[in-house]
Design a protein around this motif. Structure first.
Motif, PDB file in Angstrom:
ATOM      1  N   LEU A   1       0.830  -1.205   0.000  1.00 57.68           N
ATOM      2  CA  LEU A   1       0.000   0.000   0.000  1.00 57.68           C
ATOM      3  C   LEU A   1       0.867   1.258   0.000  1.00 57.68           C
ATOM      4  N   ALA A   2       1.975   1.211   0.744  1.00 60.58           N
ATOM      5  CA  ALA A   2       2.890   2.360   0.751  1.00 60.58           C
ATOM      6  C   ALA A   2       3.451   2.567  -0.661  1.00 60.58           C
ATOM      7  N   GLY A   3       3.724   1.475  -1.336  1.00 61.12           N
ATOM      8  CA  GLY A   3       4.236   1.549  -2.713  1.00 61.12           C
ATOM      9  C   GLY A   3       3.228   2.165  -3.663  1.00 61.12           C
ATOM     10  N   GLN A   4       1.980   2.129  -3.293  1.00 59.52           N
ATOM     11  CA  GLN A   4       0.938   2.723  -4.141  1.00 59.52           C
ATOM     12  C   GLN A   4       0.559   4.132  -3.686  1.00 59.52           C
ATOM     13  N   GLY A   5       1.330   4.692  -2.772  1.00 56.64           N
ATOM     14  CA  GLY A   5       1.144   6.099  -2.409  1.00 56.64           C
ATOM     15  C   GLY A   5       0.270   6.350  -1.202  1.00 56.64           C
ATOM     16  N   ALA A   6      -0.214   5.298  -0.545  1.00 55.66           N
ATOM     17  CA  ALA A   6      -1.051   5.512   0.648  1.00 55.66           C
ATOM     18  C   ALA A   6      -0.194   6.024   1.802  1.00 55.66           C
ATOM     19  N   SER A   7      -0.873   6.671   2.742  1.00 60.22           N
ATOM     20  CA  SER A   7      -0.191   7.097   3.959  1.00 60.22           C
ATOM     21  C   SER A   7      -0.416   5.973   4.983  1.00 60.22           C
ATOM     22  N   VAL A   8       0.632   5.249   5.323  1.00 56.23           N
ATOM     23  CA  VAL A   8       0.475   3.994   6.062  1.00 56.23           C
ATOM     24  C   VAL A   8       1.097   4.077   7.462  1.00 56.23           C
ATOM     25  N   THR A   9       0.299   3.671   8.445  1.00 58.63           N
ATOM     26  CA  THR A   9       0.789   3.523   9.816  1.00 58.63           C
ATOM     27  C   THR A   9       0.593   2.059  10.214  1.00 58.63           C
ATOM     28  N   VAL A  10       1.629   1.457  10.775  1.00 58.12           N
ATOM     29  CA  VAL A  10       1.513   0.075  11.257  1.00 58.12           C
ATOM     30  C   VAL A  10       1.690   0.100  12.773  1.00 58.12           C
ATOM     31  N   ILE A  11       0.728  -0.456  13.469  1.00 60.09           N
ATOM     32  CA  ILE A  11       0.788  -0.512  14.938  1.00 60.09           C
ATOM     33  C   ILE A  11       0.897  -1.962  15.340  1.00 60.09           C
ATOM     34  N   ILE A  12       1.968  -2.306  15.993  1.00 61.25           N
ATOM     35  CA  ILE A  12       2.157  -3.696  16.411  1.00 61.25           C
ATOM     36  C   ILE A  12       1.810  -3.808  17.899  1.00 61.25           C
ATOM     37  N   LEU A  13       1.011  -4.824  18.216  1.00 63.18           N
ATOM     38  CA  LEU A  13       0.564  -5.014  19.602  1.00 63.18           C
ATOM     39  C   LEU A  13       1.509  -5.990  20.311  1.00 63.18           C
ATOM     40  N   GLY A  14       2.656  -5.496  20.698  1.00 67.17           N
ATOM     41  CA  GLY A  14       3.644  -6.320  21.404  1.00 67.17           C
ATOM     42  C   GLY A  14       5.037  -5.996  20.892  1.00 67.17           C
ATOM     43  N   PRO A  15       6.065  -6.504  21.586  1.00 65.55           N
ATOM     44  CA  PRO A  15       7.441  -6.170  21.201  1.00 65.55           C
ATOM     45  C   PRO A  15       7.865  -6.912  19.924  1.00 65.55           C
TER      46      PRO A  15
ATOM     47  N   TYR B   1      -1.402  -2.271  27.772  1.00 72.63           N
ATOM     48  CA  TYR B   1      -2.678  -1.557  27.832  1.00 72.63           C
ATOM     49  C   TYR B   1      -2.450  -0.044  27.966  1.00 72.63           C
ATOM     50  N   ALA B   2      -1.421   0.327  28.749  1.00 77.49           N
ATOM     51  CA  ALA B   2      -1.170   1.753  29.024  1.00 77.49           C
ATOM     52  C   ALA B   2      -0.775   2.531  27.768  1.00 77.49           C
ATOM     53  N   ASP B   3      -0.305   1.836  26.731  1.00 72.98           N
ATOM     54  CA  ASP B   3       0.137   2.525  25.503  1.00 72.98           C
ATOM     55  C   ASP B   3      -0.971   2.674  24.471  1.00 72.98           C
ATOM     56  N   LEU B   4      -2.185   2.250  24.787  1.00 71.85           N
ATOM     57  CA  LEU B   4      -3.220   2.160  23.748  1.00 71.85           C
ATOM     58  C   LEU B   4      -3.679   3.505  23.200  1.00 71.85           C
ATOM     59  N   GLN B   5      -3.297   4.602  23.871  1.00 76.73           N
ATOM     60  CA  GLN B   5      -3.711   5.913  23.355  1.00 76.73           C
ATOM     61  C   GLN B   5      -3.159   6.142  21.946  1.00 76.73           C
ATOM     62  N   VAL B   6      -1.960   5.611  21.643  1.00 78.64           N
ATOM     63  CA  VAL B   6      -1.412   5.821  20.285  1.00 78.64           C
ATOM     64  C   VAL B   6      -2.309   5.161  19.238  1.00 78.64           C
ATOM     65  N   LEU B   7      -2.901   4.041  19.618  1.00 75.24           N
ATOM     66  CA  LEU B   7      -3.817   3.370  18.697  1.00 75.24           C
ATOM     67  C   LEU B   7      -5.076   4.223  18.515  1.00 75.24           C
ATOM     68  N   ARG B   8      -5.612   4.704  19.621  1.00 74.42           N
ATOM     69  CA  ARG B   8      -6.827   5.535  19.551  1.00 74.42           C
ATOM     70  C   ARG B   8      -6.584   6.749  18.644  1.00 74.42           C
ATOM     71  N   ASP B   9      -5.410   7.398  18.827  1.00 74.42           N
ATOM     72  CA  ASP B   9      -5.099   8.595  18.033  1.00 74.42           C
ATOM     73  C   ASP B   9      -4.997   8.249  16.552  1.00 74.42           C
ATOM     74  N   ALA B  10      -4.319   7.150  16.252  1.00 74.11           N
ATOM     75  CA  ALA B  10      -4.136   6.782  14.835  1.00 74.11           C
ATOM     76  C   ALA B  10      -5.476   6.425  14.204  1.00 74.11           C
ATOM     77  N   LEU B  11      -6.309   5.741  14.952  1.00 75.60           N
ATOM     78  CA  LEU B  11      -7.600   5.316  14.400  1.00 75.60           C
ATOM     79  C   LEU B  11      -8.522   6.505  14.133  1.00 75.60           C
ATOM     80  N   ALA B  12      -8.341   7.569  14.913  1.00 81.55           N
ATOM     81  CA  ALA B  12      -9.238   8.726  14.793  1.00 81.55           C
ATOM     82  C   ALA B  12      -9.184   9.340  13.397  1.00 81.55           C
ATOM     83  N   SER B  13      -8.032   9.238  12.737  1.00 77.29           N
ATOM     84  CA  SER B  13      -7.940   9.878  11.413  1.00 77.29           C
ATOM     85  C   SER B  13      -7.793   8.855  10.280  1.00 77.29           C
TER      86      SER B  13
END
Ligand SMILES: NC(=O)c1ccc[n+]([C@@H]2O[C@H](COP(=O)([O-])OP(=O)(O)OC[C@H]3O[C@@H](n4cnc5c(N)ncnc54)[C@H](OP(=O)(O)O)[C@@H]3O)[C@@H](O)[C@H]2O)c1
Length: 203
Positions: free
Chosen positions: A52-66, A97-109
């Motif tokens: 998708l990045a190769g096709q010009g999309a603005s891509v965010t990947v969020i991994i749930l764990g190390p 669980y404490a880091d989930l705000q980054v997911l909430r922020d990314a999902l908002a847009s």
């Protein structure tokens, strides 16, 4: 038969990206968030993100764990490729669980959310931060695409023990798993993407 798991993962991720591209048309200005777990379902999501990045999309990947705890060499390799795509892919890590705000922020847009948290490898009751992440994905206004099986749905029975992603579409690989045919309110449109499994492999 010699078809490598890496190749199957590549075909799966490419099939997903092709589906999203067909749905959305031009991907420039399209904000896509891939939410990934630590198994091969996540690996499929990483490949999809690259295409998708190769096709010009603005891509965010969020991994749930190390990332060092990715379960397979194929998923790990595809994550390491993303780590080098610094200009086109934003990577975020949720450790707890404490880091989930980054997911909430990314999902908002987000315009599109790719659910690559769990596929056929799900077992038992969902642990955190996964259950909360799934709830957040369901609250997002974005179009949700599940990878193989919506996360939280039992791939065999279609049962949901706690919570599951309510997808608008599910891109499943090779053949539709029995569970997704039963979990109608979670799967949305079902698309079967071929990934190059030789028919003889099933005999
Ligand atoms: N490359 C290939 O050959 C190929 C071909 C076709 C499809 N696929 C893809 O691979 C997927 C299957 O991959 P997989 O077997 O690695 O499994 P997975 O569906 O990616 O799930 C495994 C991950 O989920 C975690 N998990 C399982 N149950 C959990 C629970 N209740 N709470 C929290 N975490 C949980 C596991 O952690 P623990 O182990 O710590 O429990 C593990 O990290 C398919 O659905 C498809 O997307 C791969």
């Amino acid at each position: 038969m010699g078809v490598s798991k890496l190749l199957l993962m590549e075909n799966a991720g490419r099939g997903l990206a092709d589906f999203i591209q067909k749905k959305r048309g031009d991907l420039k200005d399209c904000r896509i968030v891939v939410v990934a777990g630590l198994g091969n379902n996540g690996g499929d999501g990483f490949v999809c993100a690259r295409h998708l990045a190769g096709q010009g999309a603005s891509v965010t990947v969020i991994i749930l764990g190390p990332p060092p705890e990715l379960k397979t060499s194929e998923a790990s390799l595809n994550w390491k490729i993303l780590e080098q795509m610094k200009r086109t892919v934003k990577l975020l890590i949720v450790y707890s669980y404490a880091d989930l705000q980054v997911l909430r922020d990314a999902l908002a847009s987000a315009d599109v959310v790719v659910d690559a948290v769990f596929g056929t490898g799900i077992k038992g009751r969902l642990r955190e931060p996964f259950a909360s992440a799934i709830r957040m994905m369901n609250e997002a206004r974005a179009y949700r695409v599940a990878v193989d099986v919506p996360s939280g749905v039992d791939p065999l029975t279609g049962e949901v023990h706690d919570v599951a992603v309510k997808a608008h579409a599910t891109v499943t690989f090779h053949k539709a798993k029995t569970g997704i045919l039963k979990a109608k309110e979670y799967v949305g449109e079902i698309v079967v993407a071929p990934i190059g499994v030789p028919p003889e492999a099933e005999e």
